[in-house]
Every structure is written in C-alpha cells, then in structure tokens.
Design an enzyme around this catalytic site. Structure first.
Site, short mmCIF file in Angstrom:
data_model
loop_
_atom_site.label_atom_id
_atom_site.label_comp_id
_atom_site.label_asym_id
_atom_site.label_seq_id
_atom_site.Cartn_x
_atom_site.Cartn_y
_atom_site.Cartn_z
N ARG A 134 46.88 -28.26 -5.30
CA ARG A 134 47.42 -29.63 -5.43
C ARG A 134 48.73 -29.85 -4.84
NH1 ARG A 134 47.48 -32.19 -11.23
NH2 ARG A 134 49.11 -30.97 -11.49
N ASP A 157 48.81 -19.62 -12.68
CA ASP A 157 49.98 -19.02 -12.91
C ASP A 157 49.63 -17.79 -14.02
OD1 ASP A 157 51.49 -19.67 -10.90
OD2 ASP A 157 52.67 -21.11 -12.01
N THR A 163 52.39 -35.13 -3.91
CA THR A 163 51.29 -36.16 -4.13
C THR A 163 50.26 -35.93 -5.20
OG1 THR A 163 49.76 -35.24 -2.74
CG2 THR A 163 51.51 -36.70 -1.74
N ASP A 196 50.11 -24.17 -16.57
CA ASP A 196 49.74 -23.79 -15.12
C ASP A 196 48.67 -22.70 -15.31
OD1 ASP A 196 49.11 -22.72 -12.55
OD2 ASP A 196 50.43 -24.25 -11.88
C1 PRP Z 1 45.10 -26.51 -10.66
C2 PRP Z 1 43.87 -26.22 -11.50
C3 PRP Z 1 42.81 -27.12 -10.93
C4 PRP Z 1 43.86 -28.42 -10.57
C5 PRP Z 1 43.70 -29.29 -11.26
O1 PRP Z 1 45.25 -25.75 -9.56
O2 PRP Z 1 43.28 -25.02 -11.41
O3 PRP Z 1 42.28 -26.79 -9.54
O4 PRP Z 1 45.20 -27.68 -10.53
O5 PRP Z 1 44.26 -30.79 -11.16
P1 PRP Z 1 43.67 -31.91 -10.77
O6 PRP Z 1 42.64 -32.22 -11.67
O7 PRP Z 1 44.82 -32.88 -10.85
O8 PRP Z 1 43.32 -31.84 -9.16
P2 PRP Z 1 46.27 -25.98 -8.54
O9 PRP Z 1 46.33 -26.76 -7.39
O10 PRP Z 1 47.53 -25.66 -9.58
O11 PRP Z 1 46.22 -24.38 -7.65
P3 PRP Z 1 46.07 -22.85 -8.19
O12 PRP Z 1 44.70 -22.76 -9.07
O13 PRP Z 1 45.90 -21.98 -6.93
O14 PRP Z 1 47.09 -22.41 -8.86
N1 URA Z 2 46.71 -27.65 -13.19
C1 URA Z 2 47.03 -26.64 -14.18
O1 URA Z 2 46.96 -25.67 -13.99
N2 URA Z 2 47.45 -27.08 -15.31
C2 URA Z 2 47.54 -28.59 -15.63
O2 URA Z 2 47.86 -28.95 -16.89
C3 URA Z 2 47.19 -29.40 -14.72
C4 URA Z 2 46.82 -28.79 -13.42
#
Ligand code: PRP
Ligand code: URA
Length: 210
Positions: A105, A204, A109, A201
């Site tokens: 994400r 993380d 945005t 997160d």
């Molecule tokens: C997180 C999560 C989803 C997304 C959800 O990933 O694992 O993929 O956010 O958010 P959304 O429904 O608003 O799209 P992130 O973008 O943080 O990436 P990561 O898994 O690499 O940490």
């Molecule tokens: N991605 C995450 O990992 N946690 C949230 O709460 C939203 C997006």
C-alpha cells in the site's frame, strides 16, 4: 448477488486471534498463531471440496469410501503478510500449488502498488484461495483477485484473519462472485487506513520489521 462473508467464530479461532491482537505478543508466537489460524480457517474454506467413491481394502474387509476427487487447488498469498498463512494451509493440503502476488500500500494514497507476480502455469484450471491476514480498504485484495481472474481463473475465494467492513464492501463491489472467510469483522479504519481495533501492521509483526 454478493459473495458470502463467512465469519468463523470458533472458540479456538477467537482465542488465538485475541493473542494476535495483544501488542505484547512477540514475533515467534505471532507467526505461529497466524499459521494456526490459517489452518483452522482452511477447514471452512474447503468445505465444498468434491469427493468421489474409492474402493479400499481395510484389514477387515473391502468397502467403498470417500476421497478427494482431485480438484486442483492453488493458494496465492499477497506479499508480504499473506506468506504467514501459507504453511498452515499446506499442512492440510500439501499438494496445493502456491502463486505469489507482491503488493504494497502506498503510504500516502493507501492504494495498492504491484511489484511481483508468479503463478503456477495451470492456475486457470485451479480453485484459488487468496491469502492476506488484513482486509482494510480492500484495495490490495480486490486488485489481487482482478489479477488472478486475468489468468482465466473461475473460482476464487479470499481468506483473511481480520476484515474491516469497508474492505468487505470493496471486494463485494468489484468481485461479487468471491466468498470471503474471516475470523473477525472489526469496527472500521482509522485515518491511516489501519483496522480498528485490529492487530497493527501484520507484515511487520510476522517478520519482525518494526
Ligand atoms: C497490508 C496487508 C494487506 C494490505 C491491506 O500489506 O497485508 O496486503 O495492507 O490493506 P488494504 O486492504 O487497505 O489494501 P502492506 O501494504 O502493509 O504490505 P506488507 O504486507 O508488505 O507489509
Ligand atoms: N495492513 C495491516 O497490516 N494492518 C492494517 O490494519 C491495515 C493494513
């Protein structure tokens, strides 16, 4: 018609999810529990697998029994956090193929940005389960499903651990044919599009990057 939302409220799932939510839960336990929850959710998400009759000789006699009819499955984790759910599912379905979609994400945005994709060559013939612990705005999941359908897949399900109502609505709008499996539907999103109360997160916390 909208896809069904299956909220899996089994006591074991709810107990494990509460441990995930706790900010003091460490990386090792968090990772183990994400995997266990995925395995438990997998029971429900595969309830409609087709069976066929097979002849088996037991030590006592011969009989006709049920076995999976060989319908092919693929799981597709959304990188990174979806990776944490893969082992739990493969424990139950070791023959499933695994595709990968890399999306993150954009912090400003909140829109998904694609950076990687690798699918099994016969993905179009497989029933697909997309994995991601968090369904927040739904942007990442909806984009991933669009991508997978672009390969010709006809049967796609989405498995999350926690969903926000906004994310469910977004996926249902773009993909009314996709059933969603979750352990909890939370209140909503905060100003940073994080799920409230959520678990923070997920990527993380699984990989220890914060
Ligand atoms: C997180 C999560 C989803 C997304 C959800 O990933 O694992 O993929 O956010 O958010 P959304 O429904 O608003 O799209 P992130 O973008 O943080 O990436 P990561 O898994 O690499 O940490
Ligand atoms: N991605 C995450 O990992 N946690 C949230 O709460 C939203 C997006």
């Amino acid at each position: 018609m909208e896809g069904k939302v299956h909220v899996l409220d089994h006591p074991l799932l709810q107990h494990k999810l509460t441990i995930l939510r706790n900010k003091d839960t460490g990386v090792k336990e968090f990772r183990e529990i994400v995997s266990e929850i995925a395995m438990l959710e997998c029971y429900e998400a595969t309830r409609d697998l087709q069976l066929e009759d097979v002849e088996v000789e037991t030590p006592i006699t011969t009989g006709t029994f049920k076995a999976l009819s060989g319908k092919k499955l693929a799981i597709v984790p959304i990188l990174r956090a979806g990776l944490g759910m893969v082992d739990g599912i493969l424990n139950l379905i070791p023959s499933a193929k695994v595709g990968h979609i890399g999306l993150y994400r954009d912090p400003e945005t909140h829109l998904p940005v694609e950076y990687y994709c690798k699918m099994p060559p016969d993905i179009a013939e497989r029933d697909v389960i997309v994995l991601d612990p968090m369904l927040a705005t739904g942007g990442s999941a909806a984009a991933a499903v669009t991508f997978i359908k672009g390969y010709g897949c006809k049967s796609v399900k989405l498995m999350n651990i926690i969903a926000a109502p906004e994310g469910i609505a977004a996926v249902q709008k773009d993909h009314p044919d996709v059933d969603i499996y979750v352990a909890a539907v939370d209140q909503g999103l905060n100003d940073h599009a994080y799920i409230v109360p959520g678990l923070g997160d997920a990527g993380d916390r699984i990989f220890g990057t914060k």
